[in-house]
Design a protein around this motif. Structure first.
Motif, PDB file in Angstrom:
ATOM      1  N   ASP A   1       1.154   4.168  -2.827  1.00  0.00           N
ATOM      2  CA  ASP A   1       0.851   5.558  -2.509  1.00  0.00           C
ATOM      3  C   ASP A   1       1.832   6.526  -3.162  1.00  0.00           C
ATOM      4  O   ASP A   1       1.545   7.721  -3.284  1.00  0.00           O
ATOM      5  CB  ASP A   1       0.877   5.776  -0.987  1.00  0.00           C
TER       6      ASP A   1
ATOM      7  N   GLN B   1       0.829  -1.200   0.000  1.00  0.00           N
ATOM      8  CA  GLN B   1       0.000   0.000   0.000  1.00  0.00           C
ATOM      9  C   GLN B   1       0.867   1.254   0.000  1.00  0.00           C
ATOM     10  O   GLN B   1       0.592   2.210  -0.744  1.00  0.00           O
ATOM     11  CB  GLN B   1      -0.920  -0.005   1.221  1.00  0.00           C
TER      12      GLN B   1
ATOM     13  N   ALA C   1      -6.730  -2.255  -5.543  1.00  0.00           N
ATOM     14  CA  ALA C   1      -5.973  -2.199  -6.793  1.00  0.00           C
ATOM     15  C   ALA C   1      -6.247  -3.426  -7.658  1.00  0.00           C
ATOM     16  O   ALA C   1      -6.621  -4.490  -7.154  1.00  0.00           O
ATOM     17  CB  ALA C   1      -4.478  -2.093  -6.506  1.00  0.00           C
TER      18      ALA C   1
ATOM     19  N   GLN D   1      -2.405  -1.630 -10.166  1.00  0.00           N
ATOM     20  CA  GLN D   1      -2.932  -0.320 -10.520  1.00  0.00           C
ATOM     21  C   GLN D   1      -4.149   0.011  -9.677  1.00  0.00           C
ATOM     22  O   GLN D   1      -5.097  -0.772  -9.588  1.00  0.00           O
ATOM     23  CB  GLN D   1      -3.310  -0.281 -11.998  1.00  0.00           C
ATOM     24  N   GLY D   2      -4.114   1.188  -9.052  1.00  0.00           N
ATOM     25  CA  GLY D   2      -5.236   1.649  -8.258  1.00  0.00           C
ATOM     26  C   GLY D   2      -5.153   3.129  -8.015  1.00  0.00           C
ATOM     27  O   GLY D   2      -4.050   3.660  -7.792  1.00  0.00           O
ATOM     28  N   HIS D   3      -6.283   3.792  -8.077  1.00  0.00           N
ATOM     29  CA  HIS D   3      -6.356   5.232  -7.784  1.00  0.00           C
ATOM     30  C   HIS D   3      -5.391   6.026  -8.668  1.00  0.00           C
ATOM     31  O   HIS D   3      -4.653   6.897  -8.185  1.00  0.00           O
ATOM     32  CB  HIS D   3      -6.073   5.495  -6.302  1.00  0.00           C
ATOM     33  N   GLN D   4      -5.369   5.681  -9.963  1.00  0.00           N
ATOM     34  CA  GLN D   4      -4.550   6.384 -10.955  1.00  0.00           C
ATOM     35  C   GLN D   4      -3.051   6.259 -10.694  1.00  0.00           C
ATOM     36  O   GLN D   4      -2.266   7.084 -11.157  1.00  0.00           O
ATOM     37  CB  GLN D   4      -4.939   7.879 -11.012  1.00  0.00           C
ATOM     38  N   ARG D   5      -2.659   5.226  -9.961  1.00  0.00           N
ATOM     39  CA  ARG D   5      -1.234   4.979  -9.710  1.00  0.00           C
ATOM     40  C   ARG D   5      -0.902   3.555 -10.127  1.00  0.00           C
ATOM     41  O   ARG D   5      -1.730   2.655 -10.016  1.00  0.00           O
ATOM     42  CB  ARG D   5      -0.888   5.183  -8.228  1.00  0.00           C
TER      43      ARG D   5
END
Length: 428
Positions: A150, A146, A345, A364-368
């Protein structure tokens, strides 16, 4: 319901997800292969339990279906696919009263007769997998997936004494909670029985009585041999039908793949794709994995000793290198799917059309995006990280970090800033 001793329960990453969803939604369905721990996890929260794998309970429900939604809540319906109308009964009960935390369902296969309604908006599904490396408690992790996702490229540290031999043991021991403490010979017998039940019993429950168990097992073994590869359907078909002169048509045999996926035994990692991405001509085929690499090891009849031998096991054209490398990648992939799900993600893989570039996992998660490689090495070289440097250049700034997961002892960042993380030190 029986009293549960909390000291006997090994808390899972998915427990936090389940607690959150039950506090906000009326019905949650746990999905995953048999023996993964769904029943134990759900029973800890339930006040009323209906186990539809029990013939007596099933008979009572068939005689009086409304009974299934009656009792002190939360109500847990285990192996709901044994009585497919259960899904619609819960859905209608939720339509009547949508108070959070009313129902828990669990299923190990798709039902022979699908529900009349998908349950969308009423019943939320939650995937449960075998134990990740973190959940096996073989080490205290020092690196969080995580936190890597971030961004900010946090500094890394940590040391582990977990070595290659332990990873080979973990591959063959597996992540099914109830069997981990058994003797290795007992484990092999249990895994053999598990696979026999899947092809002899569960296939019939799903309404595929015409399938020959031996044929289903050959397809499952072919997928085991293709672990951590992007082998084409035709290659897997040829392996599953070895010795047959005329190969069956794809339209005839695609049902076997769908069947094994519906049983949660074949769990492919899909290819990464995103609209508007700067990369062109990427492969769309999945990377093949079984639910647990221990199942693949059992189907291929290899032990931890075989994987570590001076002449390590390989599987023909699927794996030009040691089989341990493929199964280690599968073990790490299983773990990262557990951690990625908790982080909200999606986990996929990336491979160019001509096989010149590949990235084992894209998280991939939250545009990252995290780009991750998995290598059976203790100290990676720049050659081992070349694809990570490439994807970082191609996808900057979407790629917030690059990670290589190893069998080494130390977590650190290399000269290119790539996170080098032993598998045992990576956690959610």
């Amino acid at each position: 319901m029986a009293d549960w001793n909390e000291s006997d329960y090994r808390r899972r990453v998915v427990d936090d997800e389940l607690d959150f969803l039950l506090g906000a939604l009326p019905a949650v369905s746990l999905e995953g292969p048999r023996a993964v721990g769904k029943t134990w996890t759900a029973q800890r929260r339930a006040r009323t339990v209906y186990n539809l794998d029990d013939p007596a309970t099933l008979a009572l429900i068939q005689a009086n279906p409304d009974r299934l939604t009656q009792g002190e809540e939360p109500i847990f319906i285990d192996e709901w696919q044994r009585y497919p109308p259960a899904w619609d009964l819960v859905r209608r009960a939720v339509d009547t009263r949508s108070t959070p935390g009313r129902f828990l369902l669990a299923g190990s296969t798709a039902p022979a007769t699908p529900p009349t309604h998908s349950g969308a908006g009423r019943i939320v599904t939650l995937r449960m997998r075998p134990l990740s490396i973190y959940e096996r408690q073989i080490e205290v992790p020092s690196v969080s997936l995580q936190e890597l996702l971030d961004g900010g490229r946090p500094p890394l540290s940590g040391h582990t004494d977990v070595a290659l031999e332990r990873y080979a043991d973990e591959v063959c021991t597996g992540g099914f909670p109830g069997w981990r403490s058994a003797d290795p010979k007992v484990q092999r017998a249990v895994f053999g029985g598990y696979l026999d039940r899947a092809v002899d019993h569960d296939v019939a429950l799903m309404g595929h009585r015409a399938r020959q168990p031996s044929v289903v097992r050959r397809w499952l073994t072919a997928y085991a041999a293709a672990t951590s590869t992007t082998a084409t359907y035709e290659t897997i078909r040829d392996a599953a039908t070895s010795g047959q002169g005329d190969k069956p048509a794809k339209s005839t045999t695609i049902a076997y793949r769908d069947l094994l996926e519906a049983m949660w035994l074949v769990t492919p990692v899909q290819a990464w794709w995103s609209a508007g991405n700067p990369l062109s001509r990427l492969k769309r085929g999945p990377k093949h994995h079984l639910a647990d690499p221990a199942l693949a090891a059992r189907l291929l009849d290899v032990t931890a000793g075989d994987l570590l031998s001076a002449a390590p096991a390989t599987v023909g054209a699927f794996h030009p290198g040691p089989l341990l490398g493929a199964l280690f990648e599968s073990l790490v992939t299983l773990s990262i799917e557990v951690y990625g799900q908790a982080a909200g993600a999606r986990v996929s893989h990336l491979r160019t059309w001509n096989d010149t570039r590949e990235v084992d996992l894209i998280v991939q998660g939250h545009q990252r995006m995290l780009a991750m490689e998995i290598k059976l090495v203790s100290t990676p070289t720049r050659r081992d990280t070349r694809h990570l440097r490439w994807i970082a250049e191609q996808m900057d700034p979407e790629v917030v970090d690059t990670v290589i997961v190893t069998t080494g002892q130390h977590a650190y960042r290399d000269q290119d800033g790539i996170a080098v993380v032993p598998a045992a030190l990576l956690g959610p």
